[in-house]
Design a protein around this motif. Structure first.
Motif, PDB file in Angstrom:
ATOM      1  N   ALA A   5       0.906  -1.199   0.042  1.00 51.67           N
ATOM      2  CA  ALA A   5      -0.059   0.026   0.042  1.00 51.67           C
ATOM      3  C   ALA A   5       0.799   1.370   0.101  1.00 51.67           C
ATOM      4  O   ALA A   5       0.530   2.193  -0.711  1.00 51.67           O
ATOM      5  CB  ALA A   5      -0.781  -0.005   1.345  1.00 51.67           C
ATOM      6  N   LEU A   6       1.983   1.147   0.808  1.00 52.72           N
ATOM      7  CA  LEU A   6       2.696   2.139   0.747  1.00 52.72           C
ATOM      8  C   LEU A   6       3.575   2.595  -0.395  1.00 52.72           C
ATOM      9  O   LEU A   6       3.632   3.721  -1.008  1.00 52.72           O
ATOM     10  CB  LEU A   6       3.947   2.096   1.920  1.00 52.72           C
ATOM     11  N   GLU A   7       3.844   1.639  -1.083  1.00 45.79           N
ATOM     12  CA  GLU A   7       4.316   1.690  -2.508  1.00 45.79           C
ATOM     13  C   GLU A   7       3.660   2.309  -3.549  1.00 45.79           C
ATOM     14  O   GLU A   7       3.998   3.250  -4.295  1.00 45.79           O
ATOM     15  CB  GLU A   7       5.315   0.514  -3.192  1.00 45.79           C
ATOM     16  N   ILE A   8       2.287   1.846  -3.652  1.00 48.84           N
ATOM     17  CA  ILE A   8       1.349   2.210  -4.441  1.00 48.84           C
ATOM     18  C   ILE A   8       0.739   3.696  -3.962  1.00 48.84           C
ATOM     19  O   ILE A   8       0.726   4.440  -5.246  1.00 48.84           O
ATOM     20  CB  ILE A   8       0.051   1.351  -4.261  1.00 48.84           C
ATOM     21  N   GLU A   9       0.697   4.027  -2.883  1.00 44.59           N
ATOM     22  CA  GLU A   9       0.455   5.230  -2.552  1.00 44.59           C
ATOM     23  C   GLU A   9       1.531   6.371  -2.775  1.00 44.59           C
ATOM     24  O   GLU A   9       1.179   7.479  -3.676  1.00 44.59           O
ATOM     25  CB  GLU A   9       0.284   5.626  -1.006  1.00 44.59           C
ATOM     26  N   ALA A  10       2.786   6.174  -2.777  1.00 46.50           N
ATOM     27  CA  ALA A  10       3.835   7.024  -3.174  1.00 46.50           C
ATOM     28  C   ALA A  10       3.906   6.850  -4.722  1.00 46.50           C
ATOM     29  O   ALA A  10       4.216   8.064  -5.243  1.00 46.50           O
ATOM     30  CB  ALA A  10       5.239   6.045  -2.852  1.00 46.50           C
ATOM     31  N   ASP A  31      -8.660  -1.445 -12.080  1.00 47.84           N
ATOM     32  CA  ASP A  31      -7.678  -1.140 -12.808  1.00 47.84           C
ATOM     33  C   ASP A  31      -6.062  -0.958 -12.343  1.00 47.84           C
ATOM     34  O   ASP A  31      -5.031  -1.380 -12.789  1.00 47.84           O
ATOM     35  CB  ASP A  31      -7.963  -0.013 -13.785  1.00 47.84           C
ATOM     36  N   LEU A  32      -6.262  -0.304 -11.109  1.00 46.21           N
ATOM     37  CA  LEU A  32      -4.809  -0.060 -10.381  1.00 46.21           C
ATOM     38  C   LEU A  32      -4.505  -1.314  -9.857  1.00 46.21           C
ATOM     39  O   LEU A  32      -3.412  -1.518 -10.007  1.00 46.21           O
ATOM     40  CB  LEU A  32      -4.923   0.817  -9.431  1.00 46.21           C
ATOM     41  N   ALA A  33      -5.345  -2.339  -9.331  1.00 43.54           N
ATOM     42  CA  ALA A  33      -4.805  -3.314  -8.853  1.00 43.54           C
ATOM     43  C   ALA A  33      -4.220  -4.195  -9.814  1.00 43.54           C
ATOM     44  O   ALA A  33      -3.053  -4.802  -9.717  1.00 43.54           O
ATOM     45  CB  ALA A  33      -5.981  -4.257  -8.274  1.00 43.54           C
ATOM     46  N   ALA A  34      -4.964  -4.406 -10.908  1.00 44.59           N
ATOM     47  CA  ALA A  34      -4.157  -4.979 -12.032  1.00 44.59           C
ATOM     48  C   ALA A  34      -2.719  -4.418 -12.735  1.00 44.59           C
ATOM     49  O   ALA A  34      -1.947  -5.120 -12.838  1.00 44.59           O
ATOM     50  CB  ALA A  34      -5.069  -5.052 -13.334  1.00 44.59           C
ATOM     51  N   ALA A  35      -2.732  -3.099 -12.516  1.00 53.87           N
ATOM     52  CA  ALA A  35      -1.601  -2.352 -13.119  1.00 53.87           C
ATOM     53  C   ALA A  35      -0.325  -2.494 -12.189  1.00 53.87           C
ATOM     54  O   ALA A  35       0.714  -2.795 -12.471  1.00 53.87           O
ATOM     55  CB  ALA A  35      -1.604  -0.747 -13.279  1.00 53.87           C
ATOM     56  N   SER A  39      -3.590  -7.308  -5.125  1.00 56.59           N
ATOM     57  CA  SER A  39      -5.129  -7.520  -4.716  1.00 56.59           C
ATOM     58  C   SER A  39      -5.737  -5.808  -4.627  1.00 56.59           C
ATOM     59  O   SER A  39      -4.974  -4.786  -4.386  1.00 56.59           O
ATOM     60  CB  SER A  39      -5.556  -8.211  -3.547  1.00 56.59           C
ATOM     61  N   ARG A  40      -7.098  -5.785  -4.473  1.00 57.95           N
ATOM     62  CA  ARG A  40      -7.536  -4.460  -4.386  1.00 57.95           C
ATOM     63  C   ARG A  40      -7.596  -3.914  -2.977  1.00 57.95           C
ATOM     64  O   ARG A  40      -7.714  -2.686  -2.834  1.00 57.95           O
ATOM     65  CB  ARG A  40      -9.168  -4.561  -4.693  1.00 57.95           C
ATOM     66  N   PRO A  42      -4.742  -3.507  -0.911  1.00 57.64           N
ATOM     67  CA  PRO A  42      -3.697  -2.387  -0.697  1.00 57.64           C
ATOM     68  C   PRO A  42      -3.939  -0.955  -1.637  1.00 57.64           C
ATOM     69  O   PRO A  42      -3.666  -0.048  -1.274  1.00 57.64           O
ATOM     70  CB  PRO A  42      -2.255  -2.885  -1.234  1.00 57.64           C
ATOM     71  N   VAL A  43      -4.460  -1.315  -2.737  1.00 62.13           N
ATOM     72  CA  VAL A  43      -4.884  -0.290  -3.679  1.00 62.13           C
ATOM     73  C   VAL A  43      -6.196   0.778  -2.894  1.00 62.13           C
ATOM     74  O   VAL A  43      -5.850   2.076  -2.678  1.00 62.13           O
ATOM     75  CB  VAL A  43      -5.429  -0.625  -5.006  1.00 62.13           C
ATOM     76  N   ARG A  44      -6.962   0.168  -2.075  1.00 60.53           N
ATOM     77  CA  ARG A  44      -8.000   0.723  -1.459  1.00 60.53           C
ATOM     78  C   ARG A  44      -7.171   1.579  -0.166  1.00 60.53           C
ATOM     79  O   ARG A  44      -7.689   2.804   0.107  1.00 60.53           O
ATOM     80  CB  ARG A  44      -9.082  -0.091  -1.068  1.00 60.53           C
ATOM     81  N   GLU A  45      -6.340   0.993   0.292  1.00 58.54           N
ATOM     82  CA  GLU A  45      -5.568   1.699   1.504  1.00 58.54           C
ATOM     83  C   GLU A  45      -4.878   2.733   0.963  1.00 58.54           C
ATOM     84  O   GLU A  45      -4.824   3.975   1.632  1.00 58.54           O
ATOM     85  CB  GLU A  45      -4.498   0.456   1.943  1.00 58.54           C
ATOM     86  N   ALA A  46      -4.254   2.767  -0.226  1.00 57.83           N
ATOM     87  CA  ALA A  46      -3.454   3.742  -0.635  1.00 57.83           C
ATOM     88  C   ALA A  46      -4.245   4.907  -1.199  1.00 57.83           C
ATOM     89  O   ALA A  46      -4.064   6.145  -0.875  1.00 57.83           O
ATOM     90  CB  ALA A  46      -2.463   3.305  -2.047  1.00 57.83           C
ATOM     91  N   LEU A  47      -5.505   4.513  -1.849  1.00 55.86           N
ATOM     92  CA  LEU A  47      -6.450   5.661  -2.304  1.00 55.86           C
ATOM     93  C   LEU A  47      -6.722   6.345  -1.067  1.00 55.86           C
ATOM     94  O   LEU A  47      -7.327   7.485  -0.936  1.00 55.86           O
ATOM     95  CB  LEU A  47      -7.611   5.131  -3.100  1.00 55.86           C
ATOM     96  N   THR A  48      -7.296   5.707  -0.012  1.00 58.03           N
ATOM     97  CA  THR A  48      -7.880   6.372   1.331  1.00 58.03           C
ATOM     98  C   THR A  48      -6.763   7.267   1.864  1.00 58.03           C
ATOM     99  O   THR A  48      -7.312   8.144   2.386  1.00 58.03           O
ATOM    100  CB  THR A  48      -8.017   5.370   2.313  1.00 58.03           C
TER     101      THR A  48
END
Length: 226
Positions: A5-10, A31-35, A39-40, A42-48
């Motif tokens: 999540a930290l890496e995706i957020e950054a 889309d972000l999870a696939a990119a 899974s979705r 850590p993406v949701r954590e990053a977006l939050t």
């Protein structure tokens, strides 16, 4: 947040602040999870986290999108950035830079000289390199301020897209050269322990960026209309 999540957020934060994800762009979890190959969750954590910092916003039944900042917010962010950046230059000049910091700033200026030495306009690779050198120059001045509240304040200003980062529309070679000459003059004032001049030059530098950004934004609707 976990490491993913930290890496995706950054990564997303960098793309938003660099203007690669414009205001209003949808940030779709699948889309972000696939990119990112995750899974979705850590993406949701990053977006939050991005929403908590004001870079994204969430709408019911629509998900996340990059937040749009209005002209008044942008003007206020530039005004605050000029004050903070000017203060950092003054303090660095009064306290004196370490030899390592001075050499790092000089290296950033010389690297940009080399980057822009040719006649071809900067491409994406050059723009990424320029952003890194620009950030390194300013970071040395920020680190010269021994105040945790300053660090938080300058970080908050840099969370406003368009206010803390030169945008793709401004990757014009003559303009970037002028910005770099301003860096050279600021470094000279700081190294010469001229606190008042260093502050003045830095505030003028930020104001120059604000004017250029304002002109770019004003021209954008006209460019799109054609």
């Amino acid at each position: 947040m976990n490491q993913e999540a930290l890496e995706i957020e950054a990564a997303l934060r960098g793309r938003i602040l660099a203007g690669e994800l414009p205001p209003g762009a949808r940030l779709r979890e699948p889309d972000l999870a696939a990119a990112f190959g995750v899974s979705r969750f850590p993406v949701r954590e990053a977006l939050t986290a991005l929403a908590r910092d004001g870079l994204a916003e969430h709408e019911a039944h629509r998900g996340f999108a990059v937040r749009a900042f209005g002209p008044d917010e942008l003007a206020e962010a530039y005004e605050m950035r000029a004050l903070l950046e000017g203060q950092s230059a003054r303090i660095a000049a009064v306290r004196g830079l370490s030899r390592e910091a001075e050499l790092a700033m000089l290296a950033a200026v010389l690297a940009v000289d080399a980057l822009l030495a040719g006649s071809a306009p900067p491409g994406e690779a050059e723009a990424v390199t320029w952003r890194a050198h620009n950030a390194a120059f300013h970071a040395q001045l920020h680190s010269a301020v021994p105040n945790r509240f300053f660090a938080r304040a300058i970080a908050a200003v840099h969370h406003v897209p368009l206010a803390g980062h030169v945008q793709p529309g401004l990757y014009d070679q003559p303009l970037l050269r002028r910005f770099n000459e301003e860096h050279r003059a600021i470094l000279h004032a700081v190294a010469s322990r001229q606190g008042g001049r260093a502050e003045y030059l830095m505030r003028e530098h930020v104001e120059h960026a604000r004017r250029e950004m304002g002109a770019l934004l004003a021209a954008a609707p006209q460019a799109g209309a054609g």
